[in-house]
Write a protein that holds these residues in place. Sequence first.
Motif, PDB file in Angstrom:
ATOM      1  N   VAL A   1       0.857  -1.187   0.000  1.00  0.00           N
ATOM      2  CA  VAL A   1       0.000   0.000   0.000  1.00  0.00           C
ATOM      3  C   VAL A   1       0.895   1.241   0.000  1.00  0.00           C
ATOM      4  N   ILE A   2       0.648   2.106  -0.974  1.00  0.00           N
ATOM      5  CA  ILE A   2       1.393   3.358  -1.124  1.00  0.00           C
ATOM      6  C   ILE A   2       0.413   4.519  -0.973  1.00  0.00           C
ATOM      7  N   ALA A   3       0.738   5.472  -0.117  1.00  0.00           N
ATOM      8  CA  ALA A   3      -0.042   6.708   0.015  1.00  0.00           C
ATOM      9  C   ALA A   3       0.690   7.807  -0.737  1.00  0.00           C
ATOM     10  N   MET A   4      -0.044   8.534  -1.556  1.00  0.00           N
ATOM     11  CA  MET A   4       0.539   9.677  -2.246  1.00  0.00           C
ATOM     12  C   MET A   4       0.360  10.897  -1.345  1.00  0.00           C
ATOM     13  N   THR A   5       1.466  11.541  -1.016  1.00  0.00           N
ATOM     14  CA  THR A   5       1.435  12.706  -0.125  1.00  0.00           C
ATOM     15  C   THR A   5       2.112  13.881  -0.813  1.00  0.00           C
ATOM     16  N   SER A   6       2.070  15.017  -0.177  1.00  0.00           N
ATOM     17  CA  SER A   6       2.744  16.192  -0.727  1.00  0.00           C
ATOM     18  C   SER A   6       4.261  15.995  -0.752  1.00  0.00           C
ATOM     19  N   HIS A   7       4.744  15.006  -0.017  1.00  0.00           N
ATOM     20  CA  HIS A   7       6.182  14.691   0.001  1.00  0.00           C
ATOM     21  C   HIS A   7       6.533  13.572  -0.966  1.00  0.00           C
ATOM     22  N   GLY A   8       5.545  13.087  -1.721  1.00  0.00           N
ATOM     23  CA  GLY A   8       5.772  11.998  -2.666  1.00  0.00           C
ATOM     24  C   GLY A   8       5.162  10.697  -2.168  1.00  0.00           C
ATOM     25  N   PRO A   9       5.422   9.594  -2.880  1.00  0.00           N
ATOM     26  CA  PRO A   9       4.838   8.311  -2.491  1.00  0.00           C
ATOM     27  C   PRO A   9       5.430   7.812  -1.177  1.00  0.00           C
TER      28      PRO A   9
ATOM     29  N   PRO B   1      -1.998   9.553 -11.500  1.00  0.00           N
ATOM     30  CA  PRO B   1      -2.427  10.770 -10.802  1.00  0.00           C
ATOM     31  C   PRO B   1      -3.892  10.679 -10.383  1.00  0.00           C
ATOM     32  N   GLY B   2      -4.162  11.278  -9.241  1.00  0.00           N
ATOM     33  CA  GLY B   2      -5.526  11.298  -8.735  1.00  0.00           C
ATOM     34  C   GLY B   2      -5.823  10.180  -7.752  1.00  0.00           C
ATOM     35  N   LEU B   3      -5.022   9.122  -7.768  1.00  0.00           N
ATOM     36  CA  LEU B   3      -5.208   8.041  -6.809  1.00  0.00           C
ATOM     37  C   LEU B   3      -4.305   8.314  -5.612  1.00  0.00           C
ATOM     38  N   ARG B   4      -4.869   8.292  -4.434  1.00  0.00           N
ATOM     39  CA  ARG B   4      -4.105   8.712  -3.254  1.00  0.00           C
ATOM     40  C   ARG B   4      -3.703   7.575  -2.335  1.00  0.00           C
ATOM     41  N   LEU B   5      -4.389   6.444  -2.418  1.00  0.00           N
ATOM     42  CA  LEU B   5      -4.025   5.280  -1.620  1.00  0.00           C
ATOM     43  C   LEU B   5      -4.123   4.076  -2.553  1.00  0.00           C
ATOM     44  N   LEU B   6      -2.971   3.582  -2.968  1.00  0.00           N
ATOM     45  CA  LEU B   6      -2.911   2.532  -3.980  1.00  0.00           C
ATOM     46  C   LEU B   6      -2.455   1.224  -3.358  1.00  0.00           C
ATOM     47  N   HIS B   7      -3.090   0.133  -3.772  1.00  0.00           N
ATOM     48  CA  HIS B   7      -2.776  -1.208  -3.279  1.00  0.00           C
ATOM     49  C   HIS B   7      -2.226  -1.999  -4.468  1.00  0.00           C
ATOM     50  N   PHE B   8      -0.925  -2.225  -4.483  1.00  0.00           N
ATOM     51  CA  PHE B   8      -0.281  -2.940  -5.580  1.00  0.00           C
ATOM     52  C   PHE B   8      -0.129  -4.418  -5.242  1.00  0.00           C
ATOM     53  N   ASP B   9      -0.502  -5.299  -6.172  1.00  0.00           N
ATOM     54  CA  ASP B   9      -0.206  -6.716  -6.058  1.00  0.00           C
ATOM     55  C   ASP B   9       1.012  -6.989  -6.922  1.00  0.00           C
ATOM     56  N   VAL B  10       2.065  -7.467  -6.278  1.00  0.00           N
ATOM     57  CA  VAL B  10       3.340  -7.686  -6.968  1.00  0.00           C
ATOM     58  C   VAL B  10       3.690  -9.167  -6.890  1.00  0.00           C
TER      59      VAL B  10
END
Length: 193
Positions: A45-53, A139-148
Amino acid sequence: KRKLTEFVQGMELLRTGGQIIQEVFTPHPQLAEICGPRASTVRVVIAMTSHGPKPMSAVWQIPTGNNVTDNLHHGSTGNLVSSVDISNGRIKRVVGMNESGDFNETSKHPDTGKELLGVALPEWDRIVDLCAKAAILLPGLRLLHFDVALTSSGPQILEVNKGGNIDLHQFASGQGFLTAELRQAMRDQQDYT
């Protein structure tokens, strides 16, 4: 060529709306030793913030038995799920469902008897970097859940969910998903564009 045509015609494309055919991958050798020849994935899970991912949470989905996928499906598959230390990729806690329908902690893979706790997932820094770079491209997605997928040729992103199963992280960690760190990341999103 004829066999391929017969195969495609047998897929009932009109009824199903289409099919996606993906290349079969083999598991990373380190994980094949632990889980057998089945594929496994890690959800990051990656959160996009003003400081980056910002990496927030991760779980490793562990296949067991005759399962060809690592889906937990709320415990009904018999597979396991583990909490992963986001800073170093080490397994912190592993759970699976018992015969009574309750989640229990375990430390060993039920098929191979190999230790799971403390295992460091291979190429962890590369996995987190891959997810962070991919998050920037959405862009526009703020909380992303990646399956790797953890493959013999390195980590491969299979999919990204904008609303992944938070329960996976809660089952694995034994804690709620909305941590103080995630709350701070969400506050930091106010300035993210």
